[in-house]
Design an enzyme around this catalytic site. Structure first.
Site, mmCIF file in Angstrom:
data_model
loop_
_atom_site.group_PDB
_atom_site.id
_atom_site.type_symbol
_atom_site.label_atom_id
_atom_site.label_comp_id
_atom_site.label_asym_id
_atom_site.label_seq_id
_atom_site.Cartn_x
_atom_site.Cartn_y
_atom_site.Cartn_z
ATOM 1 N N GLU A 68 -32.928 23.436 -13.483
ATOM 2 C CA GLU A 68 -33.426 23.737 -12.140
ATOM 3 C C GLU A 68 -32.809 25.017 -11.594
ATOM 4 O O GLU A 68 -33.472 25.832 -10.944
ATOM 5 C CB GLU A 68 -33.137 22.571 -11.185
ATOM 6 C CG GLU A 68 -33.737 22.787 -9.803
ATOM 7 C CD GLU A 68 -33.582 21.588 -8.886
ATOM 8 O OE1 GLU A 68 -33.929 21.722 -7.697
ATOM 9 O OE2 GLU A 68 -33.123 20.526 -9.355
ATOM 10 N N HIS A 94 -17.825 51.357 -20.913
ATOM 11 C CA HIS A 94 -16.831 50.367 -20.489
ATOM 12 C C HIS A 94 -15.508 51.108 -20.320
ATOM 13 O O HIS A 94 -15.172 51.988 -21.111
ATOM 14 C CB HIS A 94 -16.716 49.279 -21.553
ATOM 15 C CG HIS A 94 -15.863 48.106 -21.172
ATOM 16 N ND1 HIS A 94 -15.550 47.794 -19.861
ATOM 17 C CD2 HIS A 94 -15.256 47.160 -21.940
ATOM 18 C CE1 HIS A 94 -14.802 46.690 -19.845
ATOM 19 N NE2 HIS A 94 -14.598 46.300 -21.089
ATOM 20 N N GLU A 125 -30.790 18.675 -13.953
ATOM 21 C CA GLU A 125 -30.156 18.790 -12.642
ATOM 22 C C GLU A 125 -29.007 19.795 -12.635
ATOM 23 O O GLU A 125 -28.642 20.320 -11.577
ATOM 24 C CB GLU A 125 -29.639 17.418 -12.182
ATOM 25 C CG GLU A 125 -30.726 16.384 -11.924
ATOM 26 C CD GLU A 125 -31.621 16.723 -10.748
ATOM 27 O OE1 GLU A 125 -31.320 17.670 -9.990
ATOM 28 O OE2 GLU A 125 -32.663 16.048 -10.584
ATOM 29 N N GLN A 149 -24.655 47.791 -27.153
ATOM 30 C CA GLN A 149 -25.258 48.762 -26.236
ATOM 31 C C GLN A 149 -25.989 49.887 -26.967
ATOM 32 O O GLN A 149 -26.919 50.482 -26.417
ATOM 33 C CB GLN A 149 -24.174 49.364 -25.331
ATOM 34 C CG GLN A 149 -23.703 48.448 -24.216
ATOM 35 C CD GLN A 149 -24.732 48.286 -23.111
ATOM 36 O OE1 GLN A 149 -25.582 49.141 -22.892
ATOM 37 N NE2 GLN A 149 -24.643 47.172 -22.393
ATOM 38 N N ALA A 156 -12.492 46.506 -29.773
ATOM 39 C CA ALA A 156 -11.632 46.462 -30.961
ATOM 40 C C ALA A 156 -11.968 47.592 -31.920
ATOM 41 O O ALA A 156 -11.073 48.233 -32.489
ATOM 42 C CB ALA A 156 -11.782 45.112 -31.655
#
Length: 347
Positions: free
Chosen positions: A247, A123, A243, A41, A100
Site C-alpha cells: 500500500e 560522490h 499493509e 552510474q 573501493a
C-alpha cells in the site's frame, strides 16, 4: 544560477531553462569526456551524454562489464578503451567507479591528470575522506562533482522518459577558471532535472546518512519490524505485506511524492488522520537518537573506514552475498515476490 527559497532557507539552483543543453554543448565542444567505470552510474551518465551529442568515451577493464558496454553500443578502439587509454585521451576524467575501486585505480588515474584537465566525481567519498582513501588530486586540475539523487538505472530511465533526475553539484578545486561551467554543462548533459549546490563533504555525509537511514537501512528495519509484529499476531503473509509495503509503495508514495505528506494527511480518512498524527511523535522521538548516532558515525569517518576495511577483507564478497541471500530469501521479500506477480500489470 537562481536563488530559491526552501522553507525559509535560500539555496542556489540551476535549471535547464537558464542553462540550456545548447549552452552545455558549446562549453564542452572541445572536450573529450572519459567515463571510467561502467558499473552503476557509468552506463546511465555515459549514454545520456552520448545521446545529448557530447564526445564521450568509456574506460573499462575487459570482462563482463566491458561486454555490457559493447552491448550498449560502445565500440572497442573507437569509444571503448582500457582505463589507461581512456584517461590518457580524456580532458574530463569522470571517475564513476565504486568507492573501493577508486582507491585501487587511483594511482592509474592520477598519472594521466595533466594540467588543465578536470577530474569529475558523482560522490564526495574519495575526496572527503582523502586521508583514508589516498585520493589527493594535483593542484593544476579542476576537481568537480555532479551527484544524481538516484541510482544509475534511474538516471537512464528518467532521461529516456524526458524527465531527468535531480542532482547536486560542487566545485572542490578550480585550477582553470572554468570549473563551474564544466560542472554545470556536465550536469545538464547527463540529463539532470535541476541542479542544487553543495560541497563534496556535505554530499558525502548526507549520501551515506541517507543510504543507511530512510532510503535503505531504516526503511528495511521499519518494514521488517511491522511485518513481524503483524505475523506474530496471526496476520497472513499476504495481509502483512500489503499493509506494510504494497500500500505504501503502490498507492501512497506516488501521491505524497506528487503532493506532499501534508496533502496526504489532509486527504485520508479521519481514522487514519488521527492515528497518524498521534503516532508521528513517538516514532520521531524513538528514531531521532538513532539518526543522530548514525550522522555522527558518518561525519566522524567511521562509516567510511568500515566501508574501506570491509571491502579489503579476504572473502568479503562471499560474506556479502550470503547476507544478501538471507535478505532475499526472508519471508517478507519472498511474500513480496509473490504479491508483485499478482499486480494487474503482470496478469
Amino acid at each position: 544560477m537562481a536563488k530559491l527559497n526552501f522553507g525559509g532557507v535560500e539555496e542556489t539552483v540551476v535549471t535547464r531553462e537558464e542553462f540550456p543543453l545548447e549552452k552545455a554543448r558549446e562549453i564542452l565542444k572541445d572536450e573529450t569526456i572519459a567515463v571510467i567505470g561502467y558499473g552503476v552510474q557509468g552506463p546511465g551518465q555515459g549514454q545520456n551524454l552520448r545521446d545529448n551529442g557530447f564526445n564521450v568515451i568509456i574506460g573499462q577493464r575487459e570482462g563482463k562489464t566491458f561486454e555490457k558496454a559493447i552491448a550498449d553500443g560502445w565500440k572497442p578502439g573507437e569509444t571503448l578503451f582500457s582505463i589507461e587509454e581512456a584517461c590518457k585521451r580524456g580532458t574530463i576524467i569522470c571517475c564513476l567507479l565504486s568507492d573501493a575501486a577508486v582507491i585501487s585505480v587511483w594511482p592509474t588515474i592520477k598519472q594521466y591528470l595533466t594540467a588543465g584537465k578536470a577530474l569529475y566525481f558523482s560522490h564526495g567519498f574519495a575526496i572527503t575522506w582523502s586521508d583514508r582513501t589516498g585520493v589527493v588530486p594535483p593542484a593544476d586540475v579542476d576537481v568537480i562533482m555532479v551527484a544524481p539523487k538516484g541510482s544509475g538505472a534511474s538516471v537512464r530511465s528518467l532521461f529516456l522518459e524526458g524527465r531527468g533526475i535531480n542532482s547536486s553539484f560542487a566545485v572542490y578545486q578550480d585550477a582553470t577558471g572554468k570549473a563551474l561551467d564544466r560542472t554545470l554543462a556536465l550536469g545538464i548533459g547527463i540529463g539532470s532535472g535541476y541542479l542544487f549546490e553543495t560541497t563534496f563533504t556535505r554530499e558525502a555525509v548526507s549520501d551515506l546518512t541517507g543510504e543507511r537511514g530512510s532510503l535503505m537501512g531504516a526503511i528495511q528495519g521499519l518494514f521488517l519490524a511491522q511485518y513481524e509484529v503483524l505475523r506474530e499476531n496471526g496476520h497472513t503473509p499476504s495481509e502483512a505485506f500489503n499493509e506494510t509495503v504494497e500500500e505504501l509503495t503502490q498507492s501512497l508514495m506516488p501521491l505524497f511524492a506528487a503532493k506532499g505528506m501534508d496533502w496526504m494527511y489532509a486527504n485520508c480518512s479521519t481514522t487514519a488522520q488521527r492515528g497518524a498524527l498521534d503516532w508521528m511523535g513517538p516514532f520521531h522521538d524513538a528514531i531521532k537518537p538513532v539518526m543522530q548516532q548514525l550522522y555522527k558515525s558518518v561525519k566522524d569517518g567511521v562509516e567510511a573506514q568500515k566501508s574501506i576495511d570491509s571491502n579489503s577483507q579476504p572473502g568479503y564478497r562471499e560474506g556479502l552475498n550470503e547476507e544478501l541471500r538471507q535478505l532475499r530469501e526472508s519471508e517478507l521479500w519472498r511474500t513480496g515476490e509473490t504479491v508483485r506477480k499478482l499486480r494487474p500489470e503482470n496478469n
